[in-house]
Design an enzyme around this catalytic site. Sequence first.
Site, PDB file in Angstrom:
ATOM      1  N   ASP A 191      -7.297   5.726  -5.460  1.00  0.00           N
ATOM      2  CA  ASP A 191      -6.511   6.989  -5.825  1.00  0.00           C
ATOM      3  C   ASP A 191      -7.508   8.277  -5.668  1.00  0.00           C
ATOM      4  OD1 ASP A 191      -6.778   5.917  -9.223  1.00  0.00           O
ATOM      5  OD2 ASP A 191      -7.623   7.815  -8.401  1.00  0.00           O
ATOM      6  N   HIS A 210     -14.541   2.123  -2.307  1.00  0.00           N
ATOM      7  CA  HIS A 210     -13.699   1.255  -1.590  1.00  0.00           C
ATOM      8  C   HIS A 210     -12.706   1.899  -0.764  1.00  0.00           C
ATOM      9  CE1 HIS A 210     -14.942  -1.804  -4.878  1.00  0.00           C
ATOM     10  NE2 HIS A 210     -15.626  -1.760  -3.914  1.00  0.00           N
ATOM     11  N   ASN A 235     -14.393   1.144 -22.153  1.00  0.00           N
ATOM     12  CA  ASN A 235     -13.681   0.145 -21.846  1.00  0.00           C
ATOM     13  C   ASN A 235     -13.039  -0.271 -23.212  1.00  0.00           C
ATOM     14  OD1 ASN A 235     -12.309  -2.323 -21.074  1.00  0.00           O
ATOM     15  ND2 ASN A 235     -13.570  -2.125 -18.994  1.00  0.00           N
ATOM     16  N   PRO A 236     -11.678  -0.862 -23.385  1.00  0.00           N
ATOM     17  CA  PRO A 236     -11.230  -1.109 -24.639  1.00  0.00           C
ATOM     18  C   PRO A 236     -11.628  -2.601 -24.784  1.00  0.00           C
ATOM     19  CG  PRO A 236      -9.478  -0.361 -23.270  1.00  0.00           C
ATOM     20  CD  PRO A 236     -10.691  -0.292 -22.224  1.00  0.00           C
ATOM     21  N   GLY A 264     -13.686   2.050 -17.256  1.00  0.00           N
ATOM     22  CA  GLY A 264     -12.600   1.510 -16.698  1.00  0.00           C
ATOM     23  C   GLY A 264     -12.874   0.386 -15.692  1.00  0.00           C
ATOM     24  N   THR A 265     -13.945  -0.230 -15.744  1.00  0.00           N
ATOM     25  CA  THR A 265     -14.296  -1.408 -14.846  1.00  0.00           C
ATOM     26  C   THR A 265     -14.427  -2.690 -15.483  1.00  0.00           C
ATOM     27  OG1 THR A 265     -15.431  -2.069 -12.788  1.00  0.00           O
ATOM     28  CG2 THR A 265     -16.721  -0.599 -14.322  1.00  0.00           C
ATOM     29  N   TYR A 274       0.775  -1.402  -0.081  1.00  0.00           N
ATOM     30  CA  TYR A 274      -0.049   0.079   0.008  1.00  0.00           C
ATOM     31  C   TYR A 274       0.788   1.256  -0.054  1.00  0.00           C
ATOM     32  CZ  TYR A 274      -4.423  -2.490   0.220  1.00  0.00           C
ATOM     33  OH  TYR A 274      -5.546  -3.224  -0.189  1.00  0.00           O
TER      34      TYR A 274
HETATM   35  C1  BV8 Z   1     -18.373  -7.290   0.096  1.00  0.00           C
HETATM   36  C2  BV8 Z   1      -9.799  -1.487  -2.316  1.00  0.00           C
HETATM   37  C3  BV8 Z   1     -20.321  -8.054   1.970  1.00  0.00           C
HETATM   38  C4  BV8 Z   1      -8.517  -2.236  -1.860  1.00  0.00           C
HETATM   39  C5  BV8 Z   1     -11.162  -3.277  -3.443  1.00  0.00           C
HETATM   40  C6  BV8 Z   1     -16.594 -14.493  -0.747  1.00  0.00           C
HETATM   41  C7  BV8 Z   1     -16.403 -13.980   0.561  1.00  0.00           C
HETATM   42  C8  BV8 Z   1     -16.630 -12.495   0.466  1.00  0.00           C
HETATM   43  C9  BV8 Z   1     -16.938 -11.816  -0.248  1.00  0.00           C
HETATM   44  C10 BV8 Z   1     -17.270 -12.220  -1.629  1.00  0.00           C
HETATM   45  C11 BV8 Z   1     -16.875 -13.652  -1.861  1.00  0.00           C
HETATM   46  N1  BV8 Z   1     -17.201 -14.016  -3.219  1.00  0.00           N
HETATM   47  C12 BV8 Z   1     -17.456 -12.642  -3.841  1.00  0.00           C
HETATM   48  C13 BV8 Z   1     -17.656 -11.731  -2.732  1.00  0.00           C
HETATM   49  C14 BV8 Z   1     -17.525 -10.363  -3.083  1.00  0.00           C
HETATM   50  C15 BV8 Z   1     -16.286  -9.663  -3.078  1.00  0.00           C
HETATM   51  C16 BV8 Z   1     -15.970  -9.584  -4.676  1.00  0.00           C
HETATM   52  O1  BV8 Z   1     -16.866  -8.980  -5.347  1.00  0.00           O
HETATM   53  N2  BV8 Z   1     -14.995 -10.640  -5.088  1.00  0.00           N
HETATM   54  C17 BV8 Z   1     -14.931 -10.858  -6.448  1.00  0.00           C
HETATM   55  C18 BV8 Z   1     -13.325 -10.926  -6.637  1.00  0.00           C
HETATM   56  C19 BV8 Z   1     -15.722 -11.796  -7.140  1.00  0.00           C
HETATM   57  N3  BV8 Z   1     -16.729  -8.410  -2.618  1.00  0.00           N
HETATM   58  C20 BV8 Z   1     -16.118  -8.029  -1.614  1.00  0.00           C
HETATM   59  O2  BV8 Z   1     -15.571  -8.562  -0.858  1.00  0.00           O
HETATM   60  C21 BV8 Z   1     -16.727  -6.305  -1.089  1.00  0.00           C
HETATM   61  N4  BV8 Z   1     -17.418  -6.428   0.063  1.00  0.00           N
HETATM   62  O3  BV8 Z   1     -18.847  -8.114  -0.620  1.00  0.00           O
HETATM   63  O4  BV8 Z   1     -19.055  -7.276   1.621  1.00  0.00           O
HETATM   64  C22 BV8 Z   1     -19.405  -9.160   2.483  1.00  0.00           C
HETATM   65  C23 BV8 Z   1     -18.732  -9.111   3.749  1.00  0.00           C
HETATM   66  C24 BV8 Z   1     -18.312 -10.521   4.130  1.00  0.00           C
HETATM   67  C25 BV8 Z   1     -18.619 -11.647   3.557  1.00  0.00           C
HETATM   68  C26 BV8 Z   1     -19.521 -11.701   2.415  1.00  0.00           C
HETATM   69  C27 BV8 Z   1     -19.904 -10.538   1.939  1.00  0.00           C
HETATM   70  C28 BV8 Z   1     -15.725  -5.730  -1.042  1.00  0.00           C
HETATM   71  C29 BV8 Z   1     -15.045  -5.463  -2.341  1.00  0.00           C
HETATM   72  C30 BV8 Z   1     -13.890  -4.381  -2.390  1.00  0.00           C
HETATM   73  C31 BV8 Z   1     -12.545  -5.022  -2.413  1.00  0.00           C
HETATM   74  N5  BV8 Z   1     -11.603  -3.777  -2.379  1.00  0.00           N
HETATM   75  N6  BV8 Z   1     -10.286  -2.170  -3.612  1.00  0.00           N
HETATM   76  C32 BV8 Z   1      -7.384  -1.767  -2.763  1.00  0.00           C
HETATM   77  O5  BV8 Z   1      -7.680  -0.940  -3.855  1.00  0.00           O
HETATM   78  O6  BV8 Z   1      -6.228  -2.206  -2.564  1.00  0.00           O
HETATM   79  S1  BV8 Z   1     -11.643  -3.973  -5.139  1.00  0.00           S
HETATM   80  C33 BV8 Z   1     -10.618  -3.380  -6.201  1.00  0.00           C
HETATM   81  O7  BV8 Z   1     -10.782  -4.470  -7.208  1.00  0.00           O
HETATM   82  C34 BV8 Z   1     -11.110  -2.132  -6.962  1.00  0.00           C
HETATM   83  O8  BV8 Z   1     -11.482  -1.072  -5.880  1.00  0.00           O
HETATM   84  C35 BV8 Z   1     -11.761  -2.580  -7.849  1.00  0.00           C
HETATM   85  O9  BV8 Z   1     -13.337  -2.592  -7.157  1.00  0.00           O
HETATM   86  C36 BV8 Z   1     -11.465  -3.939  -8.284  1.00  0.00           C
HETATM   87  C37 BV8 Z   1     -10.995  -4.028  -9.481  1.00  0.00           C
HETATM   88  O10 BV8 Z   1     -11.985  -3.826 -10.404  1.00  0.00           O
HETATM   89  P1  BV8 Z   1     -12.023  -2.800 -11.529  1.00  0.00           P
HETATM   90  O11 BV8 Z   1     -11.848  -1.496 -11.081  1.00  0.00           O
HETATM   91  O12 BV8 Z   1     -13.145  -3.057 -12.605  1.00  0.00           O
HETATM   92  O13 BV8 Z   1     -10.399  -3.054 -12.009  1.00  0.00           O
HETATM   93  P2  BV8 Z   1      -9.912  -4.346 -12.787  1.00  0.00           P
HETATM   94  O14 BV8 Z   1      -8.546  -4.356 -12.878  1.00  0.00           O
HETATM   95  O15 BV8 Z   1     -10.761  -5.420 -12.576  1.00  0.00           O
HETATM   96  O16 BV8 Z   1     -10.491  -4.025 -14.425  1.00  0.00           O
HETATM   97  C38 BV8 Z   1      -9.930  -2.948 -15.126  1.00  0.00           C
HETATM   98  C39 BV8 Z   1     -10.771  -2.763 -16.237  1.00  0.00           C
HETATM   99  O17 BV8 Z   1     -10.327  -1.476 -16.824  1.00  0.00           O
HETATM  100  C40 BV8 Z   1     -10.814  -3.745 -17.395  1.00  0.00           C
HETATM  101  O18 BV8 Z   1     -12.098  -4.073 -17.810  1.00  0.00           O
HETATM  102  C41 BV8 Z   1      -9.947  -3.092 -18.528  1.00  0.00           C
HETATM  103  O19 BV8 Z   1     -10.352  -3.584 -19.661  1.00  0.00           O
HETATM  104  C42 BV8 Z   1     -10.284  -1.623 -18.145  1.00  0.00           C
HETATM  105  N7  BV8 Z   1      -9.191  -0.818 -18.881  1.00  0.00           N
HETATM  106  C43 BV8 Z   1      -7.754  -0.906 -18.956  1.00  0.00           C
HETATM  107  N8  BV8 Z   1      -7.366  -0.019 -19.528  1.00  0.00           N
HETATM  108  C44 BV8 Z   1      -8.406   1.017 -19.652  1.00  0.00           C
HETATM  109  C45 BV8 Z   1      -9.475   0.479 -19.376  1.00  0.00           C
HETATM  110  N9  BV8 Z   1     -10.692   1.106 -19.434  1.00  0.00           N
HETATM  111  C46 BV8 Z   1     -10.482   2.214 -19.875  1.00  0.00           C
HETATM  112  N10 BV8 Z   1      -9.708   2.782 -20.293  1.00  0.00           N
HETATM  113  C47 BV8 Z   1      -8.361   2.256 -20.294  1.00  0.00           C
HETATM  114  N11 BV8 Z   1      -7.169   2.991 -20.618  1.00  0.00           N
END
Ligand code: BV8
Length: 251
Positions: free
Chosen positions: A106, A121, A224-225, A198-199, A65
């Site tokens: 950020d 988040h 998104n690309p 971007g998500t 971090y």
């Molecule tokens: C919750 C902060 C209730 C930290 C982040 C089992 C047990 C517990 C929970 C779960 C479980 N199974 C599922 C869950 C839910 C879980 C979840 O969703 N898991 C996923 C992996 C399936 N969610 C949680 O746990 C959330 N809380 O549910 O609480 C609960 C509580 C207890 C028990 C049960 C339920 C909390 C989630 C928050 C986690 N913290 N961030 C840190 O930053 O270090 S998440 C972090 O990852 C980001 O904040 C963001 O949300 C996520 C990444 O996603 P994106 O932002 O979309 O980025 P990514 O890299 O994935 O994609 C980038 C995109 O950009 C791509 O599409 C790419 O094509 C595109 N791109 C690239 N370049 C460009 C572009 N787009 C445009 N222009 C460009 N140039």
Amino acid sequence: MTEELAEVVRSASRVAVLTGAGISAESGVPTFREAQTGLWEQFSAEDLATPEAFHQAPALVWTWYRWRQALILQVDPNPGHTALARWQRQLGAAGGDLSITTQNVDDLHERAGAQVLAHLHGSIFDHRCAECSQLADLPEPDYDGLVLPPEPTDPPSCGECGGTLRPGVVWFGEMLPVDAFDSAAATIRSADLVVVAGTSGIVQPAASLPLLALERGTPLVEVNPEETDISDAMDYCLRGPSGTMLPALAD
Ligand code: BV8
């Protein structure tokens, strides 16, 4: 951008935007889809962004971090961030509104001059005690975020209770701030245009927010690309980088 979409954008006065890591990619901030490097090469970001990881390897997670903080401090907002800030100012001046809800920890939207409704988040620049939750101010990290940090350093202790400080973000398995999520949902429900930029649409419950637009048939635009987990719900998909697509959408 089609003439149909251009007309939808021109007539929108209450725009709700949800952003993810991709909007900061062109600033040089790695997305969560990218492989990690250096100290963290063997881990995915999702492995490290958990309470369990911090409990098992506090120094490794804390240094990740602090390194990310250093990197973010050393990069700049890109044209995608500045286009949203400009569009927000223009709509505000005309009596409309553009709300920004971000999954990103950020501060690049703010540094581009935008008001952010909700950081779903949290913020990477917040630190709190893992025991008593007291917030703590820390000096900026003193290493170069553009090169990988030295050996992991232990998180500092809480000045109030002697507990361990942790990043003030929402980790996987942790609840989102209720007020942040609810205000984001309210703006999407009342919007006349929703833009998702971007998500990957993977992380819940953030990824379900744009789908609230379907309740009222509000136009949904994805920037998104690549195709994402929520592309099927979109009315329009602008397949390109947000640094190019958002200025075209906003101007
Ligand atoms: C919750 C902060 C209730 C930290 C982040 C089992 C047990 C517990 C929970 C779960 C479980 N199974 C599922 C869950 C839910 C879980 C979840 O969703 N898991 C996923 C992996 C399936 N969610 C949680 O746990 C959330 N809380 O549910 O609480 C609960 C509580 C207890 C028990 C049960 C339920 C909390 C989630 C928050 C986690 N913290 N961030 C840190 O930053 O270090 S998440 C972090 O990852 C980001 O904040 C963001 O949300 C996520 C990444 O996603 P994106 O932002 O979309 O980025 P990514 O890299 O994935 O994609 C980038 C995109 O950009 C791509 O599409 C790419 O094509 C595109 N791109 C690239 N370049 C460009 C572009 N787009 C445009 N222009 C460009 N140039």
